[in-house]
Design a protein around this motif. Structure first.
Motif, short mmCIF file in Angstrom:
data_model
loop_
_atom_site.label_atom_id
_atom_site.label_comp_id
_atom_site.label_asym_id
_atom_site.label_seq_id
_atom_site.Cartn_x
_atom_site.Cartn_y
_atom_site.Cartn_z
N LEU A 119 0.83 -1.21 0.00
CA LEU A 119 0.00 0.00 0.00
C LEU A 119 0.87 1.26 0.00
O LEU A 119 0.63 2.21 -0.76
N LEU A 120 1.88 1.29 0.85
CA LEU A 120 2.78 2.44 0.90
C LEU A 120 3.56 2.59 -0.39
O LEU A 120 3.79 3.71 -0.88
N SER A 121 3.96 1.48 -0.99
CA SER A 121 4.68 1.52 -2.26
C SER A 121 3.80 2.05 -3.38
O SER A 121 4.25 2.85 -4.21
N ALA A 122 2.52 1.63 -3.40
CA ALA A 122 1.59 2.13 -4.42
C ALA A 122 1.41 3.63 -4.29
O ALA A 122 1.37 4.36 -5.30
N THR A 123 1.33 4.11 -3.05
CA THR A 123 1.20 5.55 -2.81
C THR A 123 2.44 6.29 -3.27
O THR A 123 2.36 7.32 -3.95
N GLU A 124 3.59 5.77 -2.91
CA GLU A 124 4.86 6.38 -3.30
C GLU A 124 4.99 6.45 -4.82
O GLU A 124 5.38 7.50 -5.38
N ASN A 125 4.65 5.38 -5.51
CA ASN A 125 4.77 5.34 -6.96
C ASN A 125 3.82 6.33 -7.63
O ASN A 125 4.18 7.00 -8.61
N TRP A 126 2.60 6.44 -7.09
CA TRP A 126 1.65 7.40 -7.66
C TRP A 126 2.14 8.83 -7.46
O TRP A 126 2.04 9.66 -8.37
N LEU A 127 2.69 9.13 -6.29
CA LEU A 127 3.22 10.47 -6.03
C LEU A 127 4.40 10.77 -6.95
O LEU A 127 4.54 11.89 -7.47
N LYS A 128 5.26 9.78 -7.19
CA LYS A 128 6.38 9.97 -8.11
C LYS A 128 5.88 10.31 -9.51
O LYS A 128 6.44 11.18 -10.19
#
Length: 393
Positions: free
Chosen positions: A104-113
């Motif tokens: 979940l945190l990785s998906a958020t990070e990737n979307w923000l990137k």
């Protein structure tokens, strides 16, 4: 296990209702009104989204059961005001599952990137002007109104992902009924009145409610301007907040300080309606309304949620004068306890004021982040181009 974007109406409903699966009935967690939880995330109801955008994510197990949720959030007003190309993660709820939390945190990070954001912090639900942080101390105590309750294992899950604590927030507990507290303020109050002979302390008036709200907004945006993470309320956001709090506010517990007729400080305490929300479990239908009206009369605690003085009048004792007025009014109404929250770990002045009032820290909250994606130059022109480009998209 899979992560999906929660874009359909059905997925949105699952996102909103998932916390009821994480917390047992015996948990100190207080269920929000489902309508409020939906409204906060609704672009049609919450004016925050006029200057922000989000992506909701759900984690599913192999049996198509939701096991976690998170929101990726970009607040363009924060980026512009703080000059910080930082995004937020928020509304994090998850079973004790390292893989699900990390995904979940990785998906958020990737979307923000993908949105050209440099780093992320959180949780912000959805901003620092709303509920924020993970509970880090005080797990056996129910939260006060508009404060979070989260399981202790959330701290481990985000730390295992690689996030670090960037800021700590304190909540103070005060026993209002202890009469000696008012006496401790007398010397400071006498000095303040001598320095500022035109100082006047008044309460909010129902007859001038709208005008007094404008005063509150002006003081808030001026008094908190240099605070960590601060973002001014927009007119639309403040109007929405005022509409929400209008039925909750007790005029005697909204204290306004004026010097020579100009407002310079305020103190706002509201009844801790979480005592009522715990009883109605998120639904304000017929029986929920009856429960609300019944239990509202039994509330004996307050949350002191806003207290500030504009820069030019700090360190002159105005805070103590407002505290005294608020304490006396609370005692008259019949309140017994007050939570002062939240206070930044480096806000020494407010901490000293709380301790002078015999307050004690009984809860702590942690905000995590510091995972930097890039270190690109962020000039003023690039800042404007970035904001316009992403708002168009």
């Amino acid at each position: 296990m899979k992560i999906i974007k929660a874009d359909t109406r059905e997925q949105f409903k699952r996102f909103v209702r998932f916390p009821w699966k994480v917390y047992s009935k015996n948990s100190p967690w207080v269920p929000p009104l489902i309508s409020d939880a939906e409204g906060i995330l609704s672009e049609n109801k919450n004016p925050f989204w006029l200057h922000a955008k989000k992506q909701l994510f759900l984690a599913y197990d192999d049996n198509n059961n939701v096991i976690g949720r998170i929101a990726a959030i970009i607040d363009y007003n924060y980026i512009t005001f703080q000059y910080d190309k930082c995004g937020f993660f928020g509304f994090f709820e998850c079973y004790d599952d390292t893989e699900a939390a990390g995904s979940l945190l990785s998906a958020t990070e990737n979307w923000l990137k993908e949105q050209s954001i440099d780093r992320m912090i959180g949780p912000m639900n959805p901003s620092i002007n709303d509920e924020c942080g993970f509970l880090s101390e005080g797990f056996d105590i129910p939260p006060s109104l508009m404060m979070v309750y989260t399981p202790q294992y959330y701290l481990r899950l985000v730390e295992q992902y690689g996030l670090k604590k960037v800021k700590e927030l304190y909540a103070y507990d005060m026993d209002i009924s202890e009469a000696s507290r008012v006496g401790r303020l007398e010397r400071v109050i006498a000095a303040a009145k001598k320095k500022l002979p035109t100082l006047k302390i008044r309460t909010m008036q129902e007859s001038s409610f709208e005008e007094d709200l404008k005063v509150v907004k002006s003081i808030y945006n001026r008094a908190w301007e240099k605070n960590w993470g601060f973002v001014p309320w927009s007119d639309e956001e403040f109007a929405a907040l005022a509409s929400k709090l209008k039925i909750l506010i007790i005029p005697q517990m909204v204290i306004i300080a004026e010097v020579a007729g100009s407002p310079v400080g305020m103190l706002i305490s509201v009844p801790d309606y979480n005592y009522v929300l715990k009883k109605i479990n998120g639904r304000l239908f017929l029986f929920g309304v009856f429960k609300f009206l019944y239990y509202r009369r039994k509330i004996d605690s307050l949350r002191l949620m806003i207290m500030g003085v504009i820069k030019e009048y700090r360190h002159k004792g105005i805070e103590a004068v407002m505290y005294e007025k608020g304490l006396k009014n609370a005692l008259k109404i019949g309140y017994k306890h007050c939570e002062l929250s939240w206070v930044l770990e480096d806000n020494i002045m407010t901490q000293c004021s709380a301790e002078m009032m015999k307050g004690r820290i009984y809860k702590k909250y942690a905000i995590y982040g510091n995972k930097v994606f890039s270190n690109q130059d962020f000039s003023s022109q690039k800042q404007c181009d970035f904001k316009n480009k992403n708002k168009e998209s």
